[in-house]
Design an enzyme around this catalytic site. Sequence first.
Site, PDB file in Angstrom:
ATOM      1  CD  GLU A  35      32.247  -5.196  37.727  1.00  0.00           C
ATOM      2  OE1 GLU A  35      31.712  -4.987  38.605  1.00  0.00           O
ATOM      3  OE2 GLU A  35      31.846  -5.060  36.508  1.00  0.00           O
ATOM      4  CD  GLU A  64      29.735  -2.592  40.981  1.00  0.00           C
ATOM      5  OE1 GLU A  64      30.136  -3.365  39.984  1.00  0.00           O
ATOM      6  OE2 GLU A  64      29.548  -1.391  40.766  1.00  0.00           O
ATOM      7  CG  HIS A  67      28.257  -6.382  37.619  1.00  0.00           C
ATOM      8  ND1 HIS A  67      28.317  -5.061  37.873  1.00  0.00           N
ATOM      9  CD2 HIS A  67      26.990  -6.904  37.634  1.00  0.00           C
ATOM     10  CE1 HIS A  67      27.056  -4.702  37.826  1.00  0.00           C
ATOM     11  NE2 HIS A  67      26.327  -5.632  37.521  1.00  0.00           N
ATOM     12  CD  GLU A 135      30.098   2.097  39.165  1.00  0.00           C
ATOM     13  OE1 GLU A 135      29.644   1.484  38.231  1.00  0.00           O
ATOM     14  OE2 GLU A 135      29.816   1.619  40.300  1.00  0.00           O
ATOM     15  CD  GLU A 165      30.669  -0.990  35.632  1.00  0.00           C
ATOM     16  OE1 GLU A 165      30.796   0.060  36.613  1.00  0.00           O
ATOM     17  OE2 GLU A 165      30.882  -2.119  35.799  1.00  0.00           O
ATOM     18  CG  HIS A 168      26.060   0.853  39.342  1.00  0.00           C
ATOM     19  ND1 HIS A 168      27.084  -0.405  39.331  1.00  0.00           N
ATOM     20  CD2 HIS A 168      25.035   0.183  39.562  1.00  0.00           C
ATOM     21  CE1 HIS A 168      26.528  -1.571  39.701  1.00  0.00           C
ATOM     22  NE2 HIS A 168      25.233  -1.160  39.516  1.00  0.00           N
TER      23      HIS A 168
END
Lengths: 189, 74
Positions: A35, A64, A67, A135, A165, A168
Amino acid sequence: MWYYEKKLQYPVKVSRCNPMLAKYLIEQYGGADGELSAALRYLNQRYTIPDKVVGLLNDIGTEEFAHLEMIATMIYKLTKDATPEQLEAAGLGAHFVNHDHALYYHNAAGAPWTATYIQAKGDPIADLYEDIAAEEKARATYQWIIDISDDPFINDSLKFLREREIVHSQRFHEAVEILKEERDRKKVF
Amino acid sequence: MSFTLTKCYSPFVSKFDPCKPILTKCYSTPPNLYIGFQPNNIEQFPTAREALYAGTLWPCLYDPYYSKRGESIE
């Protein structure tokens, strides 16, 4: 500039003290496809990407960090009151000697985070393809951690992160489509 | 299949930008972005020599790139 909201993006619960799992999870903290790499990669690429997709990189890069914070919370909880003996048994003896219970940006094998994990090529297509690859690699890493983990609470949070992910990656694909569009072509619906 | 191999856009320019602003910036969108899985039996260069120099057998995959060095700033 950022505003901080003092809560996690998704709850993090931990079943039991498990420094071994923390050792594996740190891959997503300071690993190549972790991340930290993701956040720094996207936020850095914002400056030299066409205006139309700057906002996307800004939003995903920011997420991110949310995360990263979840991963940090998991690692912290998994190791918080572990004794040096427990850490050593989990393969974290070297980590304890260097960092005590502190978190550090390195991968599961202990290699410290390096800027060479990320790229900024300046070419919008090359950069977005790198982001898509990142990703997918992060999604795969989450899968392998879920496979190796026997903690249902941790796995619940990891499944949330894995899904993000996927989302994204989809958004980055859409960004490529936007950059591919002919500017003066009429849109037909 | 028709597409352009370069796209251009006008980036934000602030009146406080220290360098002389470049009003149009361009980036490559090479043909492979548009082709997907290459169909069978598409047109080839007429001679092997042309294909060799182009780096591809197929004109639809060919993307010449010209140096930006010396380009005038608008």
